[in-house]
Design an enzyme around this catalytic site. Sequence first.
Site, PDB file in Angstrom:
ATOM      1  N   GLU A 352       0.839  -1.208   0.000  1.00 21.10           N
ATOM      2  CA  GLU A 352       0.000   0.000   0.000  1.00 21.10           C
ATOM      3  C   GLU A 352       0.871   1.255   0.000  1.00 21.10           C
ATOM      4  OE1 GLU A 352      -4.147  -0.300   1.708  1.00 21.10           O
ATOM      5  OE2 GLU A 352      -3.356   1.174   3.081  1.00 21.10           O
ATOM      6  N   HIS A 383       7.755 -26.402   2.213  1.00 21.43           N
ATOM      7  CA  HIS A 383       6.852 -27.444   1.710  1.00 21.43           C
ATOM      8  C   HIS A 383       5.692 -26.829   0.931  1.00 21.43           C
ATOM      9  CE1 HIS A 383       8.932 -30.481   4.154  1.00 21.43           C
ATOM     10  NE2 HIS A 383       9.116 -29.467   4.989  1.00 21.43           N
ATOM     11  N   LYS A 498     -13.520   0.308  -4.404  1.00 20.51           N
ATOM     12  CA  LYS A 498     -14.543   0.713  -3.418  1.00 20.51           C
ATOM     13  C   LYS A 498     -15.689   1.431  -4.119  1.00 20.51           C
ATOM     14  CE  LYS A 498     -11.424   1.377   0.532  1.00 20.51           C
ATOM     15  NZ  LYS A 498     -10.863   2.336   1.481  1.00 20.51           N
TER      16      LYS A 498
HETATM   17  O1  F6P Z   1      -7.742  -0.336   2.410  1.00 21.47           O
HETATM   18  C1  F6P Z   1      -7.553   1.007   2.575  1.00 21.47           C
HETATM   19  C2  F6P Z   1      -7.575   1.495   3.988  1.00 21.47           C
HETATM   20  O2  F6P Z   1      -7.922   2.837   3.921  1.00 21.47           O
HETATM   21  C3  F6P Z   1      -6.268   1.278   4.742  1.00 21.47           C
HETATM   22  O3  F6P Z   1      -5.299   2.164   4.398  1.00 21.47           O
HETATM   23  C4  F6P Z   1      -6.731   1.410   6.149  1.00 21.47           C
HETATM   24  O4  F6P Z   1      -5.773   0.935   7.034  1.00 21.47           O
HETATM   25  C5  F6P Z   1      -7.971   0.569   6.112  1.00 21.47           C
HETATM   26  O5  F6P Z   1      -8.528   0.839   4.825  1.00 21.47           O
HETATM   27  C6  F6P Z   1      -8.964   0.810   7.201  1.00 21.47           C
HETATM   28  O6  F6P Z   1      -9.369   2.158   7.296  1.00 21.47           O
HETATM   29  P1  F6P Z   1     -10.118   2.701   8.575  1.00 21.47           P
HETATM   30  O7  F6P Z   1      -9.199   2.658   9.741  1.00 21.47           O
HETATM   31  O8  F6P Z   1     -10.524   4.108   8.225  1.00 21.47           O
HETATM   32  O9  F6P Z   1     -11.321   1.832   8.811  1.00 21.47           O
END
Ligand code: F6P
Length: 539
Positions: A352, A383, A498
């Site tokens: 990320e 393995h 998303k």
């Molecule tokens: O997957 C993206 C993300 O924004 C991460 O960077 C973050 O750690 C996670 O989702 C959870 O986000 P939040 O703490 O706002 O729920």
Amino acid sequence: MYNSDSFNALKTHAARMNSPALHLKHLIKDPLRLTAFSLKTPGFFYDFSRQRLDNTVRQSLTHLAEETGAANTFADMAAGRRINTTENRAALHTAARGFLDPGLKPDDPQILCDIQTVVQDIRTFSEDIHHRRITGTRKKPFTDAVVVGIGGSYLGCEFVYNALNAIQSTGSQYLNLHFLSNVDIDNFGEITSRIDPDTCLWIIVSKSFTTTETMANLAQVQAFLRRHHLKPDHHLVTITAKGSPGDDPSNPVLASFHMFDFIGGRYSVTSAVGGVPLSLAFGYDIFERFLTGCARMDRHALDAPAETNIPLTAALISIWNTQVLGYAAQAVIPYSSALSKLPPHFQQMYMESIGKGVDKNGTPLPCPAGCIVFGEPGTNAQHSFFQLAHQGPAFPVEFIGVLRPGYTGDQTTSKGVYNHQELWANLIAQTQALAEGRDHPDPARSFTGNRPSSLLVIPDLTPESIGMLLSFYEARTVFEGFVLNINPFDQFGVELGKILAAGIRSHMAGRNAGTASGESTPDPVTAFYLNALFNGQID
Ligand code: F6P
């Protein structure tokens, strides 16, 4: 970086390192190689003698670090300057342990005061739970806590919990942790089958308090509490950013802790995100010892010159392997099952942070940054995917060894050695086999070798050692971002999926409500899967 003199020099060195005379099987015969290509700081040893490099490459890598000003950016980060430029924020995970070391103090003293207030609240809250001054709705002491969060709000805490759980003797006052991350209802069902509702705390961790998975799981938790006639202000804890939708006094909870906007999710284990659950699981003092280990490695990363700086050297080698030698992946293989959750944590932190297509000014990079990270504990990994590691497409491996195991109970030998020795025999053998390879008349039994690896060694699984390991991976990741001139603190790449999920969700909600006809028409493939899901079968 890509136009710098040192990067151009590295490209020339790459061609030279391909020469058969510089195969690792020859390089590692040098009795001085380990001394020349290893670094140590108290409690941490980093051996990169089996990487495909020589002194000339190393010098160019050090120049690259100097030319790109990586050490200065790290110092700016620790001082609290707004180096997360795309989000106009500081990136101050080092300040979360800054109160333990004056050398790590950010410029603004208020930041440490705010952090210390949260730390004090964590201490008081966990002690109140352990001394049973706080109990559940039915006045029973808490035995379990479920951490509800995903991505950076979960993976680091799970790694540290597993690592420390291997050796911490847990008294009955300490809580068992469970992790509810996936929106998969089976994840929820499996956890609720293991806990007693009356003695369980639910810790909702979400910086934004809008993450779909966590909000959906929170709705399940609230319904579960209602079903069991338990009050949210006796059983729910929130860890979220100030001003988030979860920071709402009109929805009373048992306790609420703040996440700061200057600590990103994947760097947040040492904030309340890890602090609350880990203090409940082991006691605040263990959490503080873990922070002490982090602070030790932070100071090393901040102060050590480039040539002896362990996380910076590891970051430069990662760049050498991915951007210059062209390896598409790297594996992290801890020879310790206590560290089994380190690969998933580092996988998220690294991919990320570093998996970017533009530099920090938004200019497209000549080639995308980063590589695939994966891993499994050894010897299990042997393995699993080691056939490919030895004879398929090559990838660098970062091995991790622990000198002293946590378990000290009765032990017996097998083939004359203890289990921990067997583990190390395999660890050493794998680094050798990857580097040296083997010639054999049968091509199927031949190994090309020349496959790079590093070996990190920590003395034990104490909270201090785990803290050093965590901070090493954080510093290694951000250094790589600084040298590449990308922003390792944003994650715009996760947005598109998303957004598309929101459209599909709204179509599903319409079908659930019997109003689907007015919703946007999904494409034929999406329509196929929606029909399969709603009908429970593939037609
Ligand atoms: O997957 C993206 C993300 O924004 C991460 O960077 C973050 O750690 C996670 O989702 C959870 O986000 P939040 O703490 O706002 O729920």
